[in-house]
Design an enzyme around this catalytic site. Structure first.
Site, PDB file in Angstrom:
ATOM      1  N   ARG A 201       0.842  -1.206   0.000  1.00 33.02           N
ATOM      2  CA  ARG A 201       0.000   0.000   0.000  1.00 33.02           C
ATOM      3  C   ARG A 201       0.874   1.253   0.000  1.00 33.02           C
ATOM      4  O   ARG A 201       1.829   1.373   0.766  1.00 33.02           O
ATOM      5  CB  ARG A 201      -0.889  -0.004   1.247  1.00 33.02           C
ATOM      6  N   ARG A 210      -5.629   1.454  -4.326  1.00 34.79           N
ATOM      7  CA  ARG A 210      -4.813   0.878  -3.261  1.00 34.79           C
ATOM      8  C   ARG A 210      -4.915  -0.650  -3.280  1.00 34.79           C
ATOM      9  O   ARG A 210      -5.976  -1.202  -3.608  1.00 34.79           O
ATOM     10  CB  ARG A 210      -5.233   1.423  -1.898  1.00 34.79           C
ATOM     11  N   ASP A 213      -6.727  -1.456   1.929  1.00 38.14           N
ATOM     12  CA  ASP A 213      -7.116  -0.339   2.800  1.00 38.14           C
ATOM     13  C   ASP A 213      -7.820  -0.928   4.018  1.00 38.14           C
ATOM     14  O   ASP A 213      -8.768  -1.709   3.865  1.00 38.14           O
ATOM     15  CB  ASP A 213      -8.051   0.598   2.035  1.00 38.14           C
ATOM     16  N   ASP A 215      -9.470   0.270   7.756  1.00 44.23           N
ATOM     17  CA  ASP A 215      -9.849   1.400   8.606  1.00 44.23           C
ATOM     18  C   ASP A 215     -10.577   0.909   9.855  1.00 44.23           C
ATOM     19  O   ASP A 215     -11.340  -0.065   9.796  1.00 44.23           O
ATOM     20  CB  ASP A 215     -10.770   2.366   7.859  1.00 44.23           C
ATOM     21  N   ASP A 228      -4.202  11.853  13.616  1.00 42.42           N
ATOM     22  CA  ASP A 228      -4.137  10.802  12.603  1.00 42.42           C
ATOM     23  C   ASP A 228      -5.181   9.707  12.790  1.00 42.42           C
ATOM     24  O   ASP A 228      -5.148   8.685  12.101  1.00 42.42           O
ATOM     25  CB  ASP A 228      -2.740  10.169  12.597  1.00 42.42           C
ATOM     26  N   PRO A 232     -15.647   7.131  15.903  1.00 44.17           N
ATOM     27  CA  PRO A 232     -15.976   6.337  14.729  1.00 44.17           C
ATOM     28  C   PRO A 232     -15.462   7.000  13.446  1.00 44.17           C
ATOM     29  O   PRO A 232     -15.301   8.216  13.391  1.00 44.17           O
ATOM     30  CB  PRO A 232     -17.500   6.299  14.731  1.00 44.17           C
ATOM     31  N   HIS A 233     -15.221   6.182  12.430  1.00 47.48           N
ATOM     32  CA  HIS A 233     -14.734   6.707  11.161  1.00 47.48           C
ATOM     33  C   HIS A 233     -15.678   7.811  10.681  1.00 47.48           C
ATOM     34  O   HIS A 233     -16.893   7.653  10.679  1.00 47.48           O
ATOM     35  CB  HIS A 233     -14.652   5.584  10.134  1.00 47.48           C
ATOM     36  N   ARG A 239     -21.537   5.906   3.808  1.00 50.23           N
ATOM     37  CA  ARG A 239     -20.897   5.015   2.848  1.00 50.23           C
ATOM     38  C   ARG A 239     -21.529   3.629   2.862  1.00 50.23           C
ATOM     39  O   ARG A 239     -21.368   2.868   3.822  1.00 50.23           O
ATOM     40  CB  ARG A 239     -19.396   4.921   3.151  1.00 50.23           C
ATOM     41  N   PHE A 241     -20.611   1.158   1.133  1.00 56.34           N
ATOM     42  CA  PHE A 241     -19.600   0.107   1.074  1.00 56.34           C
ATOM     43  C   PHE A 241     -19.046  -0.237   2.460  1.00 56.34           C
ATOM     44  O   PHE A 241     -18.399  -1.265   2.629  1.00 56.34           O
ATOM     45  CB  PHE A 241     -18.461   0.473   0.108  1.00 56.34           C
TER      46      PHE A 241
END
Length: 288
Positions: A201, A210, A213, A215, A228, A232-233, A239, A241
């Site tokens: 990656r 990529r 990935d 997350d 960084d 929660p995301h 999303r 997906f």
């Protein structure tokens, strides 16, 4: 949560910064709370269904005598993690390392360090849109299986999705994983970056193609805001997906900020996008 309590377990070991501590050793006293299911063995009266506290004491003694650390902070941290890895039924441990003979040239009663460590529940999103996509995803999952600090508990089906963002590229293969881990959120992020790097990656293009990935979507019910790492995301609720595979393995996992389960977030996004689909996890959903 119920626990088994051990108090003042005496261990003679060689931990300390001073040379004489390393040579002569000294007595340490360990207090432990072993958090586990007590009801099941309490009803069955079966030793195999509980944590054998005699074995736990022997393990603590062996670990502390076979290993040497300068700091009792390290003794507490390493011993607690070793216990969680050794005893599968142990969900969490509270450990206090007492050092009553610490080299302090003043009158004192005791010096101690206490830690609380547990298996954390995390959900991860994984994706690939380069090369052998499914092979990259499986390799990422296998890397977590091979890590002693992680237990893979759920894996969703993989779904093909269109790329997100302005960069023209191939479709993605996406999925979600449920894990239990001894890592902190930051440690887990570093581990995922390691796995991504092993898959080749690179990060030259934002939202670019990529090989792999990975997350962190949820980590317990914690909210993390670091330069960084955000949990929660940030846009997981927007999303499909992420939500579609996550709904397969954790429909009732609740977003700690929006206070909605994954199945409801998915249904709301499907309605917004005009997608006809029935949320698989909605029967008996706590939001209904």
């Amino acid at each position: 949560m119920d626990y088994i309590q051990i108090e003042q377990l005496e261990v003679f070991a060689y931990h300390g910064c001073n040379e004489e501590e390393k040579i002569n050793g000294q007595k340490f006293y360990v207090d432990a709370k072993l958090y586990a299911d007590v009801k099941t063995p309490g009803m069955s009266d079966d030793l195999e269904q509980t944590i054998n506290y005699a074995k736990a004491c022997k393990f603590i003694n062996r670990f502390m005598t076979e290993n040497r650390f300068d700091l009792i902070e390290a003794v507490a941290e390493q011993t607690s993690r070793a216990l969680l890895l050794e005893f599968p039924k142990l969900r969490a441990v509270e450990l206090t390392i007492n050092k009553p003979n610490a080299p302090i040239k003043l009158p004192f009663g005791n010096v101690a360090v206490s830690v609380y460590r547990k298996w954390n529940k995390a959900y991860l999103s994984i994706g690939s849109n380069m090369g052998e996509k499914e092979a990259y995803l499986n390799a990422g999952i296998e890397a977590l299986y091979d890590d002693m600090q992680c237990r893979v508990t759920e894996v969703s089906n993989f779904i093909e999705t269109e790329p997100y963002g302005p960069v023209e590229q191939e479709n993605f293969l996406n999925g979600c994983i449920g894990i239990e881990t001894l890592y902190s959120p930051q440690e887990l992020l570093e581990k995922l970056h390691e796995i991504e790097a092993e898959a080749g990656r690179t990060r030259e293009i934002h939202w670019g193609p990529r090989t792999l990935d990975m997350d962190i979507i949820f980590f317990n019910d914690e909210v993390v805001e670091q330069a960084d790492l955000i949990i929660p995301h940030v846009e997981m609720h927007k999303r499909l997906f992420v939500l579609e595979p996550l709904n397969q393995i954790a429909p009732y996992a609740v977003h700690p900020l929006y206070k909605k389960p994954v199945c409801q977030l998915l249904e709301e996004l499907q309605d917004k996008e005009g997608i006809k689909g029935v949320c698989e996890g909605c029967q008996g959903c706590p939001a209904k």
